[in-house]
Design an enzyme around this catalytic site. Structure first.
Site, mmCIF file in Angstrom:
data_model
loop_
_atom_site.group_PDB
_atom_site.id
_atom_site.type_symbol
_atom_site.label_atom_id
_atom_site.label_comp_id
_atom_site.label_asym_id
_atom_site.label_seq_id
_atom_site.Cartn_x
_atom_site.Cartn_y
_atom_site.Cartn_z
ATOM 1 N N ASP A 59 0.858 -1.183 0.000
ATOM 2 C CA ASP A 59 0.000 0.000 0.000
ATOM 3 C C ASP A 59 0.898 1.239 0.000
ATOM 4 O O ASP A 59 1.666 1.465 0.939
ATOM 5 C CB ASP A 59 -0.898 -0.017 1.239
ATOM 6 C CG ASP A 59 -1.993 1.035 1.201
ATOM 7 O OD1 ASP A 59 -2.108 1.730 0.174
ATOM 8 O OD2 ASP A 59 -2.721 1.164 2.198
ATOM 9 N N ASP A 119 -2.899 2.617 -6.027
ATOM 10 C CA ASP A 119 -1.810 2.634 -5.061
ATOM 11 C C ASP A 119 -1.694 1.395 -4.171
ATOM 12 O O ASP A 119 -0.946 1.427 -3.186
ATOM 13 C CB ASP A 119 -1.938 3.869 -4.171
ATOM 14 C CG ASP A 119 -3.245 3.903 -3.391
ATOM 15 O OD1 ASP A 119 -4.181 3.186 -3.765
ATOM 16 O OD2 ASP A 119 -3.323 4.652 -2.406
ATOM 17 N N GLU A 120 -2.381 0.332 -4.499
ATOM 18 C CA GLU A 120 -2.226 -0.870 -3.676
ATOM 19 C C GLU A 120 -2.502 -2.126 -4.486
ATOM 20 O O GLU A 120 -3.233 -2.102 -5.477
ATOM 21 C CB GLU A 120 -3.144 -0.823 -2.453
ATOM 22 C CG GLU A 120 -4.619 -0.793 -2.758
ATOM 23 C CD GLU A 120 -5.476 -0.850 -1.497
ATOM 24 O OE1 GLU A 120 -5.163 -1.650 -0.584
ATOM 25 O OE2 GLU A 120 -6.464 -0.105 -1.426
#
Length: 392
Positions: free
Chosen positions: A11, A106-107
């Site tokens: 993350d 983003d993860e």
């Protein structure tokens, strides 16, 4: 329970804000908010850790964020730039394994049970990936390592920012027993509140409930809660995620109540959805209208048709039916959205232009209002589609 799997959840730390600080050194170390105008009606899309110390969080109104931290710096989101950086990060993931399941910009989950680097330790591999992100991209990432997706996701949030946490099979049950239910992935605020009302505040409390009791209180999710509090999660990391919906929405600069204004905004949203469907060759059977009123009450109304929603006209013909089940025209509106879902398999081969007269809603939903209003609205759209103002 398969305790031999090795799953990493990575993350990125305050991703949007971190990208802005990466690109502009003057923003570094300062409370930064990515979102709308603090003097307007926008919301916080992301914020730096410096801003979070003031109680600011995503989805908060920018006006509220400004009151909490008047010295904060506000910047507009740059989605194309975030996409570029995200692609760099995902490329690093794919150098480690082909089993990468992105959850957002983003993860992502990585299954590294068998990996390209022939690294037996998932912990060392997670550190390697984080170092590559730091060296090549210039950003920090937090990671969680465990034997299933649920625990890896929980672990990644334990030592943020720029941290790494590991939950082994031997540690899982004891760790979950003491964990607050609000920290459980999949337990939102509403579910957390309901659990608290039942006396469930920790994993230990949750574990005391039988499977049938949890199903009775939470429906199908009860099965999931029963398993995860025991460290059981059979979900696999899937390298290709199937899109389930496609849509757009807009927060209005001013509340509106006049139906002509509502209709005009919906025409603009419909045109955007049509372009997205054509570009991605995705066409669905379900249309959902989202309405947020001036008091922030949010509702959705959906309709499913045997015919595909394949273009603007096919969407607009269902709008009168959806609108009549809202307070549109009687209550001020601050946000409108449209989403198409329930996609047909290989539907790009079966797309056809719907011609007048338009198919009516299902028999139980049919009325003079919806059928007549549908034809009228379609006619207005066709007459005005070349004269619609832009929205942002």
């Amino acid at each position: 329970m398969n305790s031999n799997r090795k799953i990493i959840h990575v993350d990125m730390d305050a991703f949007f804000a971190s990208v802005e600080q990466l690109d502009n050194s003057e923003l570094r170390g300062k409370p930064l908010i990515v979102g709308g105008d603090p003097g307007g009606r926008g919301v916080v899309a992301a914020c730096s850790y410096e801003a979070r110390r003031f109680g600011i969080h995503s989805a908060m109104s920018c006006a509220r964020a400004y009151k909490l931290c008047p010295q904060a710096l506000f910047v507009r989101p740059r989605k194309e730039r975030y996409g570029e950086v995200s692609a760099q990060v995902m490329a690093i993931f794919h150098r480690a394994t082909d089993l990468v399941e992105p959850l957002s910009f983003d993860e992502a989950f990585l299954d590294v049970t068998v990996n390209k680097l022939k690294q037996a330790s998932a912990t060392l591999l997670a550190e390697h990936v984080r170092k590559q992100i730091r060296d090549e991209v210039g950003l920090t990432a937090s990671a969680g390592v465990s034997y299933n997706k649920f625990l890896a996701k929980v672990a990644s949030d334990l030592n943020k920012p720029d941290g790494l946490s590991v939950i082994t099979p031997d540690q899982a049950v004891a760790f979950l027993t003491g964990l607050k239910v609000g920290k459980f992935f999949g337990v939102g605020r509403v579910t957390e509140k309901k659990m608290h009302a039942l006396g469930i505040r920790t994993g230990g409390d949750l574990r005391a409930f039988s499977r049938q009791d949890l199903i009775g209180h939470f429906g199908k999710a009860g099965n999931f809660f029963y398993d995860i509090v025991r460290g059981i999660d059979y979900r696999e990391v899937k390298s290709s995620r199937i899109r389930k919906s496609l849509g757009t929405e807009t927060t209005l600069s001013q509340d509106i109540v006049e139906m002509a204004e509502v209709e005009n905004i919906l025409f603009q949203l419909t045109a955007k959805v049509e372009r997205s469907m054509m570009k991605k060759k995705l066409f669905g059977h379900t249309l959902t209208l989202k309405v947020r009123y001036h008091d922030f009450t949010t509702i959705t109304r959906s309709v499913t048709s045997e015919d595909l929603y394949s273009d603007a006209v096919s969407i607009i013909k269902s709008l009168p039916y959806l609108l009549q089940n809202t307070m549109a025209g009687r209550k001020k509106i601050r946000l409108l959205g449209l989403t198409v879902s329930n996609f047909a398999e290989e539907n790009h081969k079966g797309v056809r232009q719907l011609m007048l007269p338009f198919p009516a809603p299902p028999a139980e939903k049919r009325s003079v209002f919806t059928t007549t209003a549908a034809a009228d609205m379609v006619e207005r759209y066709l007459n005005n589609q070349n004269h619609l103002p832009n929205t942002t």
